[in-house]
Scaffold this motif. Structure first.
Motif, mmCIF file in Angstrom:
data_model
loop_
_atom_site.group_PDB
_atom_site.id
_atom_site.type_symbol
_atom_site.label_atom_id
_atom_site.label_comp_id
_atom_site.label_asym_id
_atom_site.label_seq_id
_atom_site.Cartn_x
_atom_site.Cartn_y
_atom_site.Cartn_z
ATOM 1 N N LEU A 106 0.837 -1.188 0.000
ATOM 2 C CA LEU A 106 0.000 0.000 0.000
ATOM 3 C C LEU A 106 0.872 1.238 0.000
ATOM 4 C CD1 LEU A 106 -2.696 -0.908 2.699
ATOM 5 C CD2 LEU A 106 -2.905 -1.110 0.216
ATOM 6 N N THR A 107 0.464 2.252 -0.741
ATOM 7 C CA THR A 107 1.138 3.537 -0.677
ATOM 8 C C THR A 107 0.812 4.194 0.660
ATOM 9 O OG1 THR A 107 -0.717 4.760 -1.627
ATOM 10 C CG2 THR A 107 0.888 3.800 -3.179
ATOM 11 N N LEU A 108 1.558 5.226 1.008
ATOM 12 C CA LEU A 108 1.283 5.920 2.265
ATOM 13 C C LEU A 108 -0.131 6.494 2.299
ATOM 14 C CD1 LEU A 108 2.242 6.900 5.020
ATOM 15 C CD2 LEU A 108 3.164 8.940 3.897
ATOM 16 N N PRO A 109 -0.638 7.139 1.230
ATOM 17 C CA PRO A 109 -2.024 7.633 1.270
ATOM 18 C C PRO A 109 -3.051 6.510 1.425
ATOM 19 C CG PRO A 109 -0.808 8.759 -0.446
ATOM 20 C CD PRO A 109 0.066 7.636 0.027
ATOM 21 N N GLU A 110 -2.814 5.351 0.799
ATOM 22 C CA GLU A 110 -3.743 4.224 0.918
ATOM 23 C C GLU A 110 -3.746 3.673 2.342
ATOM 24 O OE1 GLU A 110 -3.156 2.781 -3.733
ATOM 25 O OE2 GLU A 110 -2.134 1.724 -2.088
ATOM 26 N N ALA B 220 11.610 4.028 1.931
ATOM 27 C CA ALA B 220 10.439 4.867 2.211
ATOM 28 C C ALA B 220 10.863 6.273 2.612
ATOM 29 C CB ALA B 220 9.609 4.249 3.325
ATOM 30 N N PRO B 221 10.083 7.300 2.237
ATOM 31 C CA PRO B 221 10.389 8.671 2.646
ATOM 32 C C PRO B 221 10.182 8.859 4.153
ATOM 33 C CG PRO B 221 8.277 8.583 1.516
ATOM 34 C CD PRO B 221 8.905 7.231 1.366
ATOM 35 N N LYS B 222 10.620 10.014 4.663
ATOM 36 C CA LYS B 222 10.599 10.252 6.103
ATOM 37 C C LYS B 222 9.204 10.128 6.709
ATOM 38 C CE LYS B 222 14.669 13.250 6.353
ATOM 39 N NZ LYS B 222 15.178 14.612 6.684
ATOM 40 N N ALA B 223 8.194 10.710 6.030
ATOM 41 C CA ALA B 223 6.838 10.668 6.586
ATOM 42 C C ALA B 223 6.346 9.231 6.710
ATOM 43 C CB ALA B 223 5.885 11.472 5.702
#
Length: 209
Positions: free
Chosen positions: A6-10, A86-89
């Protein structure tokens, strides 16, 4: 087969719906957690079977609700490792939810014990619902009106009872159904109805184990 990435928004969309517990519009999500589910995330999560989504009202607002698979994925995903690169967030969110999952494991807790609307654990209310159903049902699996059921829970906030009913309905032998003959419903029955899946349900049935 392993769950898809899953992407972060998902992932955030699933966690936001889990936090709110019940079905929610983007306005609900924005007011409560400052988050909105965009079209791309909504369509993929529906395709994966993790949420249900439908439009309602004059302005055709989107309503979102976790499915059984969505609740399962939320519980499983809390302790999942951070995706490589993965990015920091994203790393921050995964680190926090892993800490949360570790606490739940140490405390022998499930998501159903935590994501409830009141102070009484949903498992305790669910046990009471089962006991009340046994007393009220003509036979195992027979429908019991929510009007009659609510009378046995005068000490429980309606929101807490609704949350417990919705969580209980995730079990395979528990059903929340609308009254087939709507003409038989009186004002009390309509007031006692529970809104889920885009419709009002009026009857609880629990099959014998």
């Amino acid at each position: 087969m392993a769950d898809p990435h899953l992407t972060l928004p998902e992932r955030s969309a699933l966690l936001a719906l889990m936090t709110l517990i019940h079905e929610a519009t983007n306005a609900d999500l924005d007011n409560e957690v400052g988050f909105k589910i965009k079209k791309e995330e909504r369509e993929r999560l529906v395709e994966l079977g993790y949420i249900k989504a439908w439009q309602t009202g004059r302005y055709h607002a989107w309503v979102h609700e976790l499915t059984d698979e969505g609740w399962r994925r939320c519980g499983d995903d809390l302790g999942s490792p951070t995706p490589e690169g993965a990015p920091k967030a994203t790393r921050l969110q995964y680190a926090l939810t892993r800490r949360f999952a570790a606490f739940m494991a140490r405390s022998d807790l499930r998501v159903a014990d935590i994501f409830v609307l009141g102070d009484e654990p949903v498992a305790d209310i669910a046990d009471r619902i089962r006991a009340a159903y046994t007393e009220l049902a003509a036979a195992p699996g027979a429908g019991v009106s929510l009007t009659r059921l609510r009378r046995a829970f005068a000490d429980v906030a309606r929101s807490d009872l609704d949350a417990a009913l919705l969580q209980l309905a995730l079990e395979p032998k528990v059903r929340l159904n609308p009254e087939f003959n709507q003409k038989t419903l009186d004002a009390a029955d309509r007031a006692a109805a529970l809104r889920t899946g885009g419709e009002d349900v009026h009857l609880l049935s629990i099959e014998q184990s």
